[in-house]
Design a protein around this motif. Structure first.
Motif: not given
Ligand SMILES: CC(C)(COP(=O)(O)OP(=O)(O)OC[C@H]1O[C@@H](n2cnc3c(N)ncnc32)[C@H](O)[C@@H]1OP(=O)(O)O)[C@@H](O)C(=O)NCCC(=O)NCCS
Length: 163
Positions: A23, A27, A96, A98, A103-106, A108-109, A135-136, A141
């Protein structure tokens, strides 16, 4: 919001970690590769090869039924074979991921916070990572205290202190 909990990663989590490595590598859906292709790539595979070494640590998020929904882990790389986010031989580099429906449910944080706690408990002072600037996840981070310490063409190396 769906309920999840976080537990330490253990040896049998290798499959989940491999999924999350795929994943993370995929990304950007425009550049997505098959699971097999990603895991055959030696520069990627080394993030999980031989999991779980004594110095490896991490955590897994699970849903209410105990099914994994995401994971993060950290590994030490030697200076002569650095990871993408290498800063020093004693600084673990994290990965990291998810699963998309979660995703976007807390998750990752929450995973990042638990990993920082684990790192400090093991006596580490810092964690590092590499993230592509498009990458958002980089915003996540930054909001968790990571700062950019080096930049390549498309990606940044980031570090946070954990104690
Ligand atoms: C990056 C990743 C791990 C984040 O995990 P997550 O569970 O989705 O993140 P969270 O729900 O904890 O959100 C963290 C913040 O990002 C924001 N966010 C989540 N999805 C988002 C999206 N698609 N676009 C923009 N912001 C986003 C959330 O709003 C949150 O911010 P907030 O607390 O201010 O509202 C997940 O999206 C993922 O697996 N992505 C693909 C793999 C990847 O990119 N890994 C990192 C490689 S460096």
């Amino acid at each position: 919001m769906n309920a999840f909990h976080i537990r330490p990663a253990v040896g049998p989590d290798a499959r989940v970690l491999a999924d999350m490595l795929v994943e993370a590598s995929n990304w950007n859906p425009v550049r997505s590769r098959t699971r097999v292709t990603v895991l055959e790539d030696a520069s990627v595979r080394r993030y999980i090869a031989g999991w779980q070494r004594p110095s490896d640590f991490g955590c897994v998020a699970e849903d209410a039924r105990g099914v994994a929904v995401g994971a993060t882990w950290a590994r030490l790389f030697p200076a002569n074979e650095p990871g993408y986010g290498f800063v020093a031989s004693g600084v673990p580099e994290l990965t990291l991921g998810v699963y998309p429906p979660w995703r976007a449910q807390g998750v990752g944080r929450a995973l990042l916070r638990e990993l920082a706690r684990q790192a400090a408990a093991r006596g580490h002072a810092r964690l590092s990572l590499s993230v592509e600037r498009a990458n958002f996840a980089q915003r996540l981070y930054v909001s968790e205290g990571f700062v950019t310490v080096a930049s390549g063409d498309d990606a940044d190396t980031m570090v946070r202190t954990v104690r």
